[in-house]
Design a protein around this motif. Structure first.
Motif, PDB file in Angstrom:
ATOM      1  N   SER A  58       0.856  -1.198   0.000  1.00 29.65           N
ATOM      2  CA  SER A  58       0.000   0.000   0.000  1.00 29.65           C
ATOM      3  C   SER A  58       0.887   1.242   0.000  1.00 29.65           C
ATOM      4  O   SER A  58       2.094   1.154   0.229  1.00 29.65           O
ATOM      5  N   GLY A  59       0.263   2.378  -0.213  1.00 29.64           N
ATOM      6  CA  GLY A  59       0.988   3.647  -0.121  1.00 29.64           C
ATOM      7  C   GLY A  59       1.461   3.894   1.301  1.00 29.64           C
ATOM      8  O   GLY A  59       2.528   4.471   1.526  1.00 29.64           O
ATOM      9  N   THR A  60       0.666   3.446   2.247  1.00 32.95           N
ATOM     10  CA  THR A  60       1.047   3.581   3.661  1.00 32.95           C
ATOM     11  C   THR A  60       2.299   2.761   3.949  1.00 32.95           C
ATOM     12  O   THR A  60       3.263   3.254   4.546  1.00 32.95           O
ATOM     13  N   THR A  84      -2.544  16.860   5.505  1.00 30.63           N
ATOM     14  CA  THR A  84      -2.253  15.690   4.668  1.00 30.63           C
ATOM     15  C   THR A  84      -3.178  14.567   5.081  1.00 30.63           C
ATOM     16  O   THR A  84      -3.926  14.679   6.058  1.00 30.63           O
ATOM     17  N   PHE A  85      -3.097  13.445   4.323  1.00 33.30           N
ATOM     18  CA  PHE A  85      -3.772  12.230   4.755  1.00 33.30           C
ATOM     19  C   PHE A  85      -2.989  11.638   5.925  1.00 33.30           C
ATOM     20  O   PHE A  85      -1.766  11.775   6.003  1.00 33.30           O
ATOM     21  N   ALA A  87      -1.773   8.834   6.819  1.00 34.42           N
ATOM     22  CA  ALA A  87      -0.667   7.879   6.700  1.00 34.42           C
ATOM     23  C   ALA A  87       0.703   8.544   6.844  1.00 34.42           C
ATOM     24  O   ALA A  87       1.628   7.962   7.417  1.00 34.42           O
ATOM     25  N   VAL A 130       4.696  16.158   1.134  1.00 30.77           N
ATOM     26  CA  VAL A 130       3.588  15.458   0.458  1.00 30.77           C
ATOM     27  C   VAL A 130       3.237  16.265  -0.781  1.00 30.77           C
ATOM     28  O   VAL A 130       3.119  17.494  -0.703  1.00 30.77           O
ATOM     29  N   ASP A 156       6.208  11.885  -0.247  1.00 27.51           N
ATOM     30  CA  ASP A 156       4.937  11.155  -0.255  1.00 27.51           C
ATOM     31  C   ASP A 156       4.184  11.582  -1.516  1.00 27.51           C
ATOM     32  O   ASP A 156       3.531  12.628  -1.561  1.00 27.51           O
ATOM     33  N   ALA A 158       1.794   9.791  -3.007  1.00 26.56           N
ATOM     34  CA  ALA A 158       0.595   8.940  -3.153  1.00 26.56           C
ATOM     35  C   ALA A 158      -0.405   9.534  -4.147  1.00 26.56           C
ATOM     36  O   ALA A 158      -1.063   8.808  -4.881  1.00 26.56           O
ATOM     37  N   GLN A 159      -0.477  10.867  -4.182  1.00 22.52           N
ATOM     38  CA  GLN A 159      -1.454  11.530  -5.057  1.00 22.52           C
ATOM     39  C   GLN A 159      -0.799  12.088  -6.314  1.00 22.52           C
ATOM     40  O   GLN A 159      -1.427  12.867  -7.039  1.00 22.52           O
ATOM     41  N   SER A 180       0.868   5.320  -4.171  1.00 24.74           N
ATOM     42  CA  SER A 180      -0.256   4.459  -3.801  1.00 24.74           C
ATOM     43  C   SER A 180      -1.066   4.109  -5.033  1.00 24.74           C
ATOM     44  O   SER A 180      -1.257   4.954  -5.912  1.00 24.74           O
ATOM     45  N   PHE A 182      -4.183   2.873  -4.460  1.00 19.37           N
ATOM     46  CA  PHE A 182      -5.548   2.874  -3.931  1.00 19.37           C
ATOM     47  C   PHE A 182      -6.483   3.325  -5.060  1.00 19.37           C
ATOM     48  O   PHE A 182      -6.107   4.178  -5.869  1.00 19.37           O
ATOM     49  N   LYS A 185      -6.689   6.933  -6.299  1.00 20.56           N
ATOM     50  CA  LYS A 185      -5.491   7.661  -6.744  1.00 20.56           C
ATOM     51  C   LYS A 185      -5.482   7.702  -8.270  1.00 20.56           C
ATOM     52  O   LYS A 185      -6.229   6.979  -8.927  1.00 20.56           O
TER      53      LYS A 185
HETATM   54  C1  LIG Z   1      -3.654   7.671  -0.096  1.00 22.68           C
HETATM   55  C2  LIG Z   1      -2.509   8.316   0.611  1.00 22.68           C
HETATM   56  C3  LIG Z   1      -1.595   7.570   1.361  1.00 22.68           C
HETATM   57  C4  LIG Z   1      -1.781   6.122   1.679  1.00 22.68           C
HETATM   58  O1  LIG Z   1      -1.967   5.289   0.612  1.00 22.68           O
HETATM   59  P1  LIG Z   1      -2.712   3.873   0.827  1.00 22.68           P
HETATM   60  O2  LIG Z   1      -2.387   3.135  -0.428  1.00 22.68           O
HETATM   61  O3  LIG Z   1      -4.162   4.176   0.962  1.00 22.68           O
HETATM   62  O4  LIG Z   1      -2.149   3.224   2.028  1.00 22.68           O
HETATM   63  C5  LIG Z   1      -0.514   8.225   1.909  1.00 22.68           C
HETATM   64  N1  LIG Z   1      -0.336   9.541   1.754  1.00 22.68           N
HETATM   65  C6  LIG Z   1      -1.205  10.295   1.051  1.00 22.68           C
HETATM   66  C7  LIG Z   1      -0.943  11.759   0.906  1.00 22.68           C
HETATM   67  C8  LIG Z   1      -2.330   9.723   0.472  1.00 22.68           C
HETATM   68  O5  LIG Z   1      -3.183  10.477  -0.211  1.00 22.68           O
END
Ligand SMILES: *Cc1c(COP(=O)(O)O)cnc(C)c1O
Length: 375
Positions: A58-60, A84-85, A87, A130, A156, A158-159, A180, A182, A185
């Motif tokens: 996962s992104g986490t 931020t999210f 994680a 991020v 980070d 993820a986005q 990520s 997810f 995304k």
């Molecule tokens: C979605 C997200 C994550 C975590 O990703 P997952 O795949 O859901 O674990 C981490 N940081 C940010 C900024 C995110 O948007």
């Protein structure tokens, strides 16, 4: 009716190819690691410009694995944006280190690097910028601060997979970049998944080792790692979407340009009804979210109710900043202080549909619902 996101609109046109990829993995009988994962790692690393890609669960877990590979732990402090999210901050705590929350820039929503500098102590070991909503944080400022104080940098992203900062790929500038898959995304998978990238051979090796319980060879454990692997099934399905990714991004950018043009009349003057998201010209913004600010007490929540009534999907990313989270209430006061801009953003932001498959009729519908609120 316009949903915030419609995953079927993107995935179902690829149904035949996705089914073929599933069948390929099924018949291969290999369900852990192997060629599908390695191919995705190579293809995604190439897209970001980093030398190594490491598929993860996962992104986490990508963020956690990066922190573990860098040896971050108890007694260390890690600078993270408060807006931020979860994680980003949660992973720091899970290593035993202390997240130190930094305020946001009001225009890009990203970490305010000047304020990050104020929070550096002798214990500061790393910073996690991020790339929020699909636009890179100010990486020149981040890298300068990191060089000055010998900090590790984990981006980070993820986005922001495929976004760039002055021509360099998001995630390829710091020691590690994390992504990520997810479903919401920009490169959305079919369940959980993520990717870590780095151009440092030794760090890549350490992350790969930690991804499988730190064992090499099998049953001989050099380090305490975890199970952070990406499934070959997930990798094979994601590889079907990868060739379409530039087109998805172009459509998101076109949608953002449409909103910017149509909404600019409500975003001008000394007291605008809306504040539009700003894209820094040297950035390639990939628009994971199109996030408006609605100034004035209660106005954002009023817009949210208005859009709900009009059948327009929207979401608040994010209503509560990290320094305000209950689980971080015991973080030292100086690690939580001076986050006023982020608190204001949390009260003013609202994200509207931006996904690539929006039809022109749906885009018009969103704009007319917004117009109905502002007028
Ligand atoms: C979605 C997200 C994550 C975590 O990703 P997952 O795949 O859901 O674990 C981490 N940081 C940010 C900024 C995110 O948007």
């Amino acid at each position: 009716m316009v949903p915030l996101l419609d995953v079927n609109a993107q995935n179902l046109p690829l149904e035949a190819e996705l089914t073929a990829a599933f069948t390929r993995v099924l018949r291969s009988g290999q369900f852990i690691m192997g060629p599908e994962v390695e191919a995705l790692e190579r293809e995604c690393a190439a897209m970001t410009g980093a030398a190594h890609g490491i598929g993860v669960s996962s992104g986490t877990d990508a963020i956690l694995l990066a922190l573990m590979a860098l040896g971050i732990g108890p007694g260390d402090e890690v600078l993270v944006p408060t807006f931020t999210f979860f994680a980003t901050a949660g992973c720091v705590s899970r290593t035993g280190a202390t997240p130190v929350f930094v305020d946001a820039d009001p225009e890009t929503f990203n970490i305010d690097v000047a304020k990050a500098a104020d929070k550096i102590t002798p214990r500061t070991r790393a910073i996690i910028p991020v790339h929020l909503f699909g636009q890179c944080a100010d990486m020149d400022a981040v890298m300068a601060l990191a060089a000055e104080h010998s900090l590790f940098v984990i981006e980070d992203g993820a986005q922001a997979i495929g976004a760039t900062w002055k021509g360099r790929g998001a995630g390829s500038i710091g020691h590690f970049g994390t992504f990520s898959f997810f479903p919401s995304k920009n490169l959305g998978g079919f369940g959980d998944g993520g990717l870590l990238v780095t151009s440092d051979d030794a760090l890549a090796d350490r992350a790969r080792l930690l991804r499988t319980h730190g064992s090499r060879p099998k049953y001989y454990h050099r380090l305490v790692g975890g199970n952070f692997r990406l499934d070959p099934l997930q990798a094979a399905l994601l590889r079907v979407k990868l060739p379409h990714y530039p087109e998805y991004t172009r459509k998101r950018q076109a949608n953002a340009a449409f909103y910017t043009e149509k909404l600019s009349e409500f975003a001008s003057g000394p007291h605008p009804a809306l504040i539009l998201p700003k894209s820094i010209p040297e950035n390639k913004h990939i628009w994971n979210q199109f996030t408006l600010r609605v100034p004035g007490p209660g106005r954002r929540d009023a817009l949210k109710a208005h859009l709900a009534k009009a059948g327009i999907g929207c979401e608040i990313y994010y209503p509560v900043t990290m320094d305000q989270q209950e689980c971080f209430a015991h973080t030292p006061e100086n690690s939580r202080s001076h986050c006023d801009t982020a608190h204001q953003l949390a009260a003013e932001v609202i994200s509207i549909p931006i996904f690539p498959e929006l039809t022109s009729q749906q885009l018009e519908e969103v704009v007319s619902a917004l117009r109905g609120f502002v007028d």
